[in-house]
Design an enzyme around this catalytic site. Structure first.
Site, short mmCIF file in Angstrom:
data_model
loop_
_atom_site.label_atom_id
_atom_site.label_comp_id
_atom_site.label_asym_id
_atom_site.label_seq_id
_atom_site.Cartn_x
_atom_site.Cartn_y
_atom_site.Cartn_z
N CYS A 178 -0.91 4.40 2.22
CA CYS A 178 -0.74 4.43 3.66
C CYS A 178 -0.27 2.96 3.99
O CYS A 178 1.09 2.82 3.85
CB CYS A 178 -2.31 4.74 4.28
SG CYS A 178 -3.62 3.77 3.49
N SER A 179 -1.18 2.00 4.59
CA SER A 179 -0.61 0.69 5.06
C SER A 179 -1.54 -0.26 5.01
O SER A 179 -1.87 -1.26 5.72
CB SER A 179 -0.03 0.85 6.45
OG SER A 179 0.80 1.79 6.44
N CYS A 180 -2.71 -0.24 4.10
CA CYS A 180 -3.63 -1.20 4.07
C CYS A 180 -3.13 -2.50 3.73
O CYS A 180 -2.05 -2.98 3.01
CB CYS A 180 -4.46 -0.93 2.70
SG CYS A 180 -5.37 0.84 2.50
N CYS B 215 1.04 -1.12 -0.02
CA CYS B 215 0.01 0.07 -0.01
C CYS B 215 0.89 1.33 0.15
O CYS B 215 1.42 1.54 0.94
CB CYS B 215 -1.08 -0.02 1.28
SG CYS B 215 -1.81 1.52 1.50
#
Lengths: 219, 103
Positions: free
Chosen positions: B7-9, B4
């Protein structure tokens, strides 16, 4: 927004550093921040896109120097102040000084924990037919909104192929601004590495993003 | 390989909370441009002719990799096979364990 959070393709951040036997949390406050963010989201204080936008709005030097949960904490604080759930005086005092603003979904209880740790549903009824179908060539639009978007910079202006139609989903660009869900068709779009990174790129690379229909134009 | 960049999905429900490296700038910046370099940081190298596919999780769809079945596991039960599967093999930064390798 063209922020430092949009990291795809940037150089200079160094090696990936896997940590053997990594703990779930490195300090206790990280777990508390995770709990606070999930609880306030579940209580109706904000949606997931708004919370992402507040992390993106952190000043670049703060964003880059902060750990994941530090970014969560700073974004949460800014968001709760802006939405009127807490005041700067509360933050300075370290406890509530002002009377609290009521939450949309009422008081948050222990019994809610399991429910709020399950992801929300983002699929929505389709307001119109899809403009694209798998196999179509499309160009990612060259757009630069100063607000929240999920179209990364590294694909803008580039041509890819629709691989999959995911149906209609909440549109983050409007949801983040609390301007409505405005459901849009969502597609997986595949780009050749050479299209994105030029002749010096890895010729065996293909990269896909999930793109909302307003991000794409037909060829 | 799943990443991701924005962000940090990450598929929390399937894989738990993501490791720090998944959420940090080196992985988020390089996975889409230099995935072979990222794999090298994990001690993994792939033949030059193998196509590398990177999924950037830019919406609420979550992805994980179905790891390749290791050789020498014919006739193994689902439970035996599951013991070879690692978290990183489902992110796409490593292979499953080899049969007989120390766990």
């Amino acid at each position: 927004m063209n922020g430092v959070h949009d990291m795809g393709g940037m150089d200079g951040f160094g090696k990936v550093e896997p940590e053997p036997n990594e703990p779930m949390f490195h300090t206790e406050w990280e777990a508390r921040v995770l709990a606070m963010v999930r609880a306030m989201g579940a209580a109706g204080a904000f949606n997931i896109d708004t919370s992402r936008f507040y992390r993106e709005m952190l000043p670049p030097h703060i964003y880059l120097a902060s750990s994941y949960y530090k970014k969560w904490f700073l974004g949460l604080e800014d968001m709760l102040v802006d939405k009127g759930f807490i005041a700067a005086e509360d933050v300075a005092a370290g406890h509530a000084v002002q009377p609290p603003k009521p939450l949309k979904h009422g008081k948050f209880a222990l019994a809610d924990v399991e429910r709020v740790m399950v992801r929300g549903k983002f699929g929505r009824a389709a307001p119109a037919s899809p403009k694209f179908k798998p196999g179509d060539h499309v160009r990612a639009k060259n757009i630069h909104p100063a607000t929240h978007t999920r179209l990364p910079r590294y694909v803008r202006g580039h041509v890819g192929v629709i691989e999959r139609d995911h149906g209609c989903h909440v549109f983050p660009d409007t949801a983040a601004m609390e301007a409505g869900e405005s459901p849009q068709w969502l597609y997986t779009v595949v780009f050749d590495g050479a299209e994105l990174w030029g002749a010096d790129g890895d010729p065996t690379l293909k990269v896909s993003i999930d793109a909302f229909e307003p991000y794409l134009e037909p060829l | 390989m799943v990443v991701c960049t924005l962000c940090s999905c990450y598929p929390w429900e399937m894989l738990g909370l993501p490791p720090v490296w998944y959420k940090a700038a080196p992985y988020r910046s390089r996975a889409v441009k230099d995935p072979r370099g990222v794999l090298a940081d994990f001690g993994v190298s792939l033949p030059k002719e193998i196509e590398i596919r990177v999924w950037d999780s830019t919406a609420e769809t979550r992805f994980l990799v179905l790891p390749m079945r290791p050789e020498g596991t014919e006739g193994w039960s689902e439970q035996q096979l599951a013991e070879l599967v690692t978290r990183d093999s489902m992110i796409g930064t490593g292979f499953p364990k080899a049969p007989g390798a120390p766990s």
